[in-house]
Design a protein around this motif. Sequence first.
Motif, PDB file in Angstrom:
ATOM      1  N   ASN A   1       0.816  -1.218   0.000  1.00 39.50           N
ATOM      2  CA  ASN A   1       0.000   0.000   0.000  1.00 39.50           C
ATOM      3  C   ASN A   1       0.848   1.267   0.000  1.00 39.50           C
ATOM      4  O   ASN A   1       0.526   2.231  -0.699  1.00 39.50           O
ATOM      5  CB  ASN A   1      -0.973  -0.002   1.184  1.00 39.50           C
ATOM      6  CG  ASN A   1      -2.049  -1.057   1.024  1.00 39.50           C
ATOM      7  OD1 ASN A   1      -2.366  -1.485  -0.089  1.00 39.50           O
ATOM      8  ND2 ASN A   1      -2.598  -1.504   2.134  1.00 39.50           N
ATOM      9  N   ALA A   2       1.941   1.278   0.753  1.00 35.95           N
ATOM     10  CA  ALA A   2       2.833   2.446   0.772  1.00 35.95           C
ATOM     11  C   ALA A   2       3.488   2.643  -0.592  1.00 35.95           C
ATOM     12  O   ALA A   2       3.683   3.783  -1.036  1.00 35.95           O
ATOM     13  CB  ALA A   2       3.899   2.284   1.857  1.00 35.95           C
ATOM     14  N   ILE A   3       3.805   1.549  -1.260  1.00 34.48           N
ATOM     15  CA  ILE A   3       4.416   1.629  -2.589  1.00 34.48           C
ATOM     16  C   ILE A   3       3.413   2.198  -3.587  1.00 34.48           C
ATOM     17  O   ILE A   3       3.751   3.081  -4.385  1.00 34.48           O
ATOM     18  CB  ILE A   3       4.939   0.240  -3.030  1.00 34.48           C
ATOM     19  CG1 ILE A   3       6.140  -0.152  -2.172  1.00 34.48           C
ATOM     20  CG2 ILE A   3       5.296   0.228  -4.512  1.00 34.48           C
ATOM     21  CD1 ILE A   3       6.554  -1.605  -2.287  1.00 34.48           C
ATOM     22  N   LEU A   4       2.179   1.708  -3.531  1.00 34.09           N
ATOM     23  CA  LEU A   4       1.147   2.250  -4.421  1.00 34.09           C
ATOM     24  C   LEU A   4       0.921   3.736  -4.154  1.00 34.09           C
ATOM     25  O   LEU A   4       0.723   4.520  -5.091  1.00 34.09           O
ATOM     26  CB  LEU A   4      -0.161   1.477  -4.264  1.00 34.09           C
ATOM     27  CG  LEU A   4      -0.164   0.042  -4.760  1.00 34.09           C
ATOM     28  CD1 LEU A   4      -1.524  -0.592  -4.532  1.00 34.09           C
ATOM     29  CD2 LEU A   4       0.236  -0.047  -6.222  1.00 34.09           C
ATOM     30  N   GLU A   5       0.981   4.130  -2.892  1.00 33.67           N
ATOM     31  CA  GLU A   5       0.827   5.553  -2.545  1.00 33.67           C
ATOM     32  C   GLU A   5       1.963   6.378  -3.141  1.00 33.67           C
ATOM     33  O   GLU A   5       1.722   7.456  -3.702  1.00 33.67           O
ATOM     34  CB  GLU A   5       0.802   5.703  -1.027  1.00 33.67           C
ATOM     35  CG  GLU A   5       0.528   7.108  -0.559  1.00 33.67           C
ATOM     36  CD  GLU A   5       0.478   7.181   0.959  1.00 33.67           C
ATOM     37  OE1 GLU A   5       1.140   8.081   1.520  1.00 33.67           O
ATOM     38  OE2 GLU A   5      -0.221   6.343   1.575  1.00 33.67           O
ATOM     39  N   GLN A   6       3.187   5.882  -3.064  1.00 37.22           N
ATOM     40  CA  GLN A   6       4.329   6.588  -3.660  1.00 37.22           C
ATOM     41  C   GLN A   6       4.142   6.723  -5.172  1.00 37.22           C
ATOM     42  O   GLN A   6       4.407   7.782  -5.738  1.00 37.22           O
ATOM     43  CB  GLN A   6       5.647   5.853  -3.361  1.00 37.22           C
ATOM     44  CG  GLN A   6       6.120   5.960  -1.940  1.00 37.22           C
ATOM     45  CD  GLN A   6       6.537   7.375  -1.586  1.00 37.22           C
ATOM     46  OE1 GLN A   6       7.008   8.143  -2.418  1.00 37.22           O
ATOM     47  NE2 GLN A   6       6.336   7.723  -0.333  1.00 37.22           N
ATOM     48  N   LEU A   7       3.683   5.666  -5.814  1.00 37.49           N
ATOM     49  CA  LEU A   7       3.448   5.721  -7.257  1.00 37.49           C
ATOM     50  C   LEU A   7       2.339   6.697  -7.597  1.00 37.49           C
ATOM     51  O   LEU A   7       2.460   7.483  -8.542  1.00 37.49           O
ATOM     52  CB  LEU A   7       3.112   4.333  -7.805  1.00 37.49           C
ATOM     53  CG  LEU A   7       4.285   3.387  -8.014  1.00 37.49           C
ATOM     54  CD1 LEU A   7       3.798   1.994  -8.364  1.00 37.49           C
ATOM     55  CD2 LEU A   7       5.225   3.918  -9.080  1.00 37.49           C
ATOM     56  N   ASN A   8       1.260   6.657  -6.847  1.00 35.65           N
ATOM     57  CA  ASN A   8       0.147   7.583  -7.094  1.00 35.65           C
ATOM     58  C   ASN A   8       0.572   9.038  -6.928  1.00 35.65           C
ATOM     59  O   ASN A   8       0.112   9.905  -7.664  1.00 35.65           O
ATOM     60  CB  ASN A   8      -1.039   7.271  -6.177  1.00 35.65           C
ATOM     61  CG  ASN A   8      -1.869   6.124  -6.692  1.00 35.65           C
ATOM     62  OD1 ASN A   8      -2.059   5.977  -7.899  1.00 35.65           O
ATOM     63  ND2 ASN A   8      -2.352   5.297  -5.793  1.00 35.65           N
ATOM     64  N   GLU A   9       1.443   9.309  -5.970  1.00 33.65           N
ATOM     65  CA  GLU A   9       1.927  10.672  -5.754  1.00 33.65           C
ATOM     66  C   GLU A   9       2.884  11.116  -6.862  1.00 33.65           C
ATOM     67  O   GLU A   9       3.064  12.306  -7.084  1.00 33.65           O
ATOM     68  CB  GLU A   9       2.635  10.785  -4.404  1.00 33.65           C
ATOM     69  CG  GLU A   9       1.712  10.685  -3.216  1.00 33.65           C
ATOM     70  CD  GLU A   9       2.461  10.673  -1.894  1.00 33.65           C
ATOM     71  OE1 GLU A   9       3.692  10.903  -1.884  1.00 33.65           O
ATOM     72  OE2 GLU A   9       1.811  10.407  -0.868  1.00 33.65           O
ATOM     73  N   THR A  10       3.488  10.168  -7.537  1.00 30.74           N
ATOM     74  CA  THR A  10       4.509  10.484  -8.537  1.00 30.74           C
ATOM     75  C   THR A  10       3.948  10.536  -9.950  1.00 30.74           C
ATOM     76  O   THR A  10       4.316  11.411 -10.732  1.00 30.74           O
ATOM     77  CB  THR A  10       5.648   9.444  -8.464  1.00 30.74           C
ATOM     78  OG1 THR A  10       6.127   9.385  -7.124  1.00 30.74           O
ATOM     79  CG2 THR A  10       6.786   9.821  -9.389  1.00 30.74           C
ATOM     80  N   LEU A  11       3.076   9.614 -10.271  1.00 34.47           N
ATOM     81  CA  LEU A  11       2.511   9.569 -11.622  1.00 34.47           C
ATOM     82  C   LEU A  11       1.493  10.694 -11.810  1.00 34.47           C
ATOM     83  O   LEU A  11       0.852  11.119 -10.847  1.00 34.47           O
ATOM     84  CB  LEU A  11       1.835   8.219 -11.862  1.00 34.47           C
ATOM     85  CG  LEU A  11       2.748   7.000 -11.895  1.00 34.47           C
ATOM     86  CD1 LEU A  11       1.925   5.718 -11.879  1.00 34.47           C
ATOM     87  CD2 LEU A  11       3.656   7.044 -13.110  1.00 34.47           C
ATOM     88  N   PRO A  12       1.319  11.160 -13.041  1.00 32.27           N
ATOM     89  CA  PRO A  12       0.282  12.163 -13.303  1.00 32.27           C
ATOM     90  C   PRO A  12      -1.097  11.623 -12.938  1.00 32.27           C
ATOM     91  O   PRO A  12      -1.340  10.413 -13.037  1.00 32.27           O
ATOM     92  CB  PRO A  12       0.377  12.410 -14.813  1.00 32.27           C
ATOM     93  CG  PRO A  12       1.685  11.850 -15.237  1.00 32.27           C
ATOM     94  CD  PRO A  12       2.051  10.781 -14.252  1.00 32.27           C
ATOM     95  N   ALA A  13      -1.990  12.499 -12.540  1.00 33.37           N
ATOM     96  CA  ALA A  13      -3.352  12.090 -12.163  1.00 33.37           C
ATOM     97  C   ALA A  13      -4.058  11.380 -13.313  1.00 33.37           C
ATOM     98  O   ALA A  13      -4.912  10.529 -13.086  1.00 33.37           O
ATOM     99  CB  ALA A  13      -4.145  13.300 -11.710  1.00 33.37           C
ATOM    100  N   THR A  14      -3.687  11.707 -14.532  1.00 33.24           N
ATOM    101  CA  THR A  14      -4.306  11.091 -15.703  1.00 33.24           C
ATOM    102  C   THR A  14      -3.734   9.704 -16.005  1.00 33.24           C
ATOM    103  O   THR A  14      -4.167   9.050 -16.951  1.00 33.24           O
ATOM    104  CB  THR A  14      -4.124  11.980 -16.946  1.00 33.24           C
ATOM    105  OG1 THR A  14      -2.725  12.194 -17.152  1.00 33.24           O
ATOM    106  CG2 THR A  14      -4.845  13.300 -16.774  1.00 33.24           C
ATOM    107  N   TRP A  15      -2.751   9.275 -15.234  1.00 33.20           N
ATOM    108  CA  TRP A  15      -2.123   7.979 -15.463  1.00 33.20           C
ATOM    109  C   TRP A  15      -2.083   7.206 -14.144  1.00 33.20           C
ATOM    110  O   TRP A  15      -1.061   7.132 -13.484  1.00 33.20           O
ATOM    111  CB  TRP A  15      -0.702   8.152 -16.009  1.00 33.20           C
ATOM    112  CG  TRP A  15      -0.227   6.917 -16.695  1.00 33.20           C
ATOM    113  CD1 TRP A  15       0.271   5.785 -16.110  1.00 33.20           C
ATOM    114  CD2 TRP A  15      -0.239   6.654 -18.089  1.00 33.20           C
ATOM    115  NE1 TRP A  15       0.567   4.841 -17.048  1.00 33.20           N
ATOM    116  CE2 TRP A  15       0.267   5.350 -18.283  1.00 33.20           C
ATOM    117  CE3 TRP A  15      -0.631   7.394 -19.194  1.00 33.20           C
ATOM    118  CZ2 TRP A  15       0.402   4.777 -19.536  1.00 33.20           C
ATOM    119  CZ3 TRP A  15      -0.491   6.814 -20.442  1.00 33.20           C
ATOM    120  CH2 TRP A  15       0.028   5.519 -20.606  1.00 33.20           C
ATOM    121  N   PRO A  16      -3.198   6.584 -13.746  1.00 31.83           N
ATOM    122  CA  PRO A  16      -3.231   5.851 -12.480  1.00 31.83           C
ATOM    123  C   PRO A  16      -2.363   4.588 -12.530  1.00 31.83           C
ATOM    124  O   PRO A  16      -2.052   4.085 -13.612  1.00 31.83           O
ATOM    125  CB  PRO A  16      -4.706   5.491 -12.316  1.00 31.83           C
ATOM    126  CG  PRO A  16      -5.272   5.539 -13.685  1.00 31.83           C
ATOM    127  CD  PRO A  16      -4.464   6.547 -14.455  1.00 31.83           C
TER     128      PRO A  16
END
Length: 177
Positions: free
Chosen positions: A84-99
């Motif tokens: 979950n922490a890894i997914l959170e890091q990815l979500n914070e890094t990737l553009p909102a248009t690219w989940p």
Amino acid sequence: MTELHDQTELKGAQRPRTAARVAAVQALFQIEQNNDRAESVVQQFLVHRFGTTLDNASYEEGYVPEPDTRLFIAVVKQATAHHNAILEQLNETLPATWPVSRLDPVLRALFQAAIGEALERDLPSAILINEYMDIAHGFFSGDEPKLVNGVLDTVTKRLNGQTDSTDVGLAEDTSTD
């Protein structure tokens, strides 16, 4: 001089630590795709996929020659324990248009392994990024290695408490496409 001494550097797939990271990406992919338990996949790799075979089977045949098994186990455990922490890091890094769900599953597994390993902070960021870029080149022929470089650079800086004005460009999608 022996044949081994003639080689100045082993190729990435022949380095035990790199082989362990490649195997971790493969294992994390398998865990996600089959909804398998990490422990059973790790055991499967240790028993059936690691080591050399009589006919020198390679990655293409599903075997991983001479990996660092301790690193493999540590990366898979770290990536699954902090999913979950890894997914959170990815979500914070990737553009909102690219989940994250839109990422190629192999690329997602690669990010899980890399960020899981980065959470341990045992490896300097530059080495971690270079290792996973090399792995990305083994799986992809397009722009994915550049994405790996940018995302991992941003995530490792964030994890290490560094900020840089270039990080914002990755975190927000400002394109007009």
